[in-house]
Design a protein around this motif. Structure first.
Motif, mmCIF file in Angstrom:
data_model
loop_
_atom_site.group_PDB
_atom_site.id
_atom_site.type_symbol
_atom_site.label_atom_id
_atom_site.label_comp_id
_atom_site.label_asym_id
_atom_site.label_seq_id
_atom_site.Cartn_x
_atom_site.Cartn_y
_atom_site.Cartn_z
ATOM 1 N N MET A 1 0.568 -0.532 0.399
ATOM 2 C CA MET A 1 -0.527 -0.383 0.121
ATOM 3 C C MET A 1 1.263 0.950 0.081
ATOM 4 O O MET A 1 0.735 2.371 -0.647
ATOM 5 C CB MET A 1 -0.820 0.118 1.237
ATOM 6 C CG MET A 1 -1.776 1.254 1.743
ATOM 7 S SD MET A 1 -3.108 1.557 2.544
ATOM 8 C CE MET A 1 -1.784 1.544 3.941
ATOM 9 N N TYR A 2 1.660 2.008 0.961
ATOM 10 C CA TYR A 2 2.752 2.431 0.762
ATOM 11 C C TYR A 2 3.564 3.035 0.086
ATOM 12 O O TYR A 2 4.124 4.047 -1.066
ATOM 13 C CB TYR A 2 3.787 2.489 2.389
ATOM 14 C CG TYR A 2 2.558 2.815 3.177
ATOM 15 C CD1 TYR A 2 2.029 4.194 3.331
ATOM 16 C CD2 TYR A 2 2.670 2.102 4.932
ATOM 17 C CE1 TYR A 2 1.037 4.555 4.344
ATOM 18 C CE2 TYR A 2 1.392 2.699 5.358
ATOM 19 C CZ TYR A 2 0.919 3.763 5.514
ATOM 20 O OH TYR A 2 0.193 4.269 6.572
ATOM 21 N N GLY A 3 3.543 1.857 -0.830
ATOM 22 C CA GLY A 3 4.369 1.205 -2.245
ATOM 23 C C GLY A 3 3.853 1.904 -3.426
ATOM 24 O O GLY A 3 4.610 3.107 -4.262
ATOM 25 N N LEU A 4 2.437 1.615 -3.575
ATOM 26 C CA LEU A 4 2.035 2.737 -4.580
ATOM 27 C C LEU A 4 1.452 4.077 -4.247
ATOM 28 O O LEU A 4 1.883 4.237 -5.494
ATOM 29 C CB LEU A 4 0.524 1.427 -4.109
ATOM 30 C CG LEU A 4 0.331 0.057 -5.112
ATOM 31 C CD1 LEU A 4 -0.666 -0.644 -5.044
ATOM 32 C CD2 LEU A 4 1.093 0.231 -6.789
ATOM 33 N N TRP A 5 1.360 4.065 -2.963
ATOM 34 C CA TRP A 5 1.245 5.600 -3.461
ATOM 35 C C TRP A 5 2.538 6.035 -2.988
ATOM 36 O O TRP A 5 2.365 7.803 -3.503
ATOM 37 C CB TRP A 5 0.878 6.104 -1.535
ATOM 38 C CG TRP A 5 -0.183 5.670 -0.528
ATOM 39 C CD1 TRP A 5 -1.106 4.692 -0.485
ATOM 40 C CD2 TRP A 5 -1.863 6.632 -1.019
ATOM 41 N NE1 TRP A 5 -2.696 5.386 -0.488
ATOM 42 C CE2 TRP A 5 -2.005 6.358 -0.799
ATOM 43 C CE3 TRP A 5 -1.312 7.791 -1.741
ATOM 44 C CZ2 TRP A 5 -3.457 6.956 -1.137
ATOM 45 C CZ3 TRP A 5 -2.295 8.302 -1.720
ATOM 46 C CH2 TRP A 5 -3.558 8.393 -1.457
ATOM 47 N N PHE A 6 3.789 5.310 -2.988
ATOM 48 C CA PHE A 6 5.162 5.829 -3.207
ATOM 49 C C PHE A 6 5.240 6.386 -4.810
ATOM 50 O O PHE A 6 6.141 7.707 -5.222
ATOM 51 C CB PHE A 6 6.363 5.799 -2.375
ATOM 52 C CG PHE A 6 6.997 5.970 -2.733
ATOM 53 C CD1 PHE A 6 8.277 7.862 -1.823
ATOM 54 C CD2 PHE A 6 8.558 6.028 -3.465
ATOM 55 C CE1 PHE A 6 9.000 7.998 -2.234
ATOM 56 C CE2 PHE A 6 9.933 6.230 -3.225
ATOM 57 C CZ PHE A 6 10.042 7.319 -3.772
ATOM 58 N N ILE A 7 4.899 5.300 -5.276
ATOM 59 C CA ILE A 7 5.015 5.397 -6.886
ATOM 60 C C ILE A 7 4.017 6.522 -7.735
ATOM 61 O O ILE A 7 4.543 6.788 -8.385
ATOM 62 C CB ILE A 7 5.096 4.051 -7.329
ATOM 63 C CG1 ILE A 7 5.949 2.489 -6.359
ATOM 64 C CG2 ILE A 7 4.849 4.061 -8.998
ATOM 65 C CD1 ILE A 7 5.827 1.455 -7.006
#
Length: 82
Positions: A10-16
């Motif tokens: 989830m946080y990885g997708l937000w960061f991307i």
């Protein structure tokens, strides 16, 4: 360990997504009034007429004159010689 995977995803997708928005801002929005044909030109394209509108760009401190094409409604921003 399995409970961390959804959180990291989830946080990885937000960061991307944030990085993609930053890149779009850099490559698209930053060129807001400098078209390819007029950014480095001293004359506007055919069909543009001179206007009395002149402004100083706060980003680079240079003076630009606005030219208008009455047929298409386009505006061209040409750097003034100083």
């Amino acid at each position: 360990m399995n409970s961390l995977a959804p959180l990291v995803l989830m946080y990885g997708l937000w960061f991307i997504g944030f990085i993609v928005l930053l890149l779009l801002g850099w490559f698209v929005y930053d060129k807001r009034y400098q078209s390819k044909e007029t950014a480095h030109s001293n004359k506007p394209s055919h069909g543009f007429v001179w206007t009395a509108e002149v402004f100083i760009d706060p980003k680079d401190g240079l003076t630009y004159r606005v030219y208008y094409n009455p047929r298409s409604g386009d505006r061209a921003y040409i750097r003034e010689n100083e």
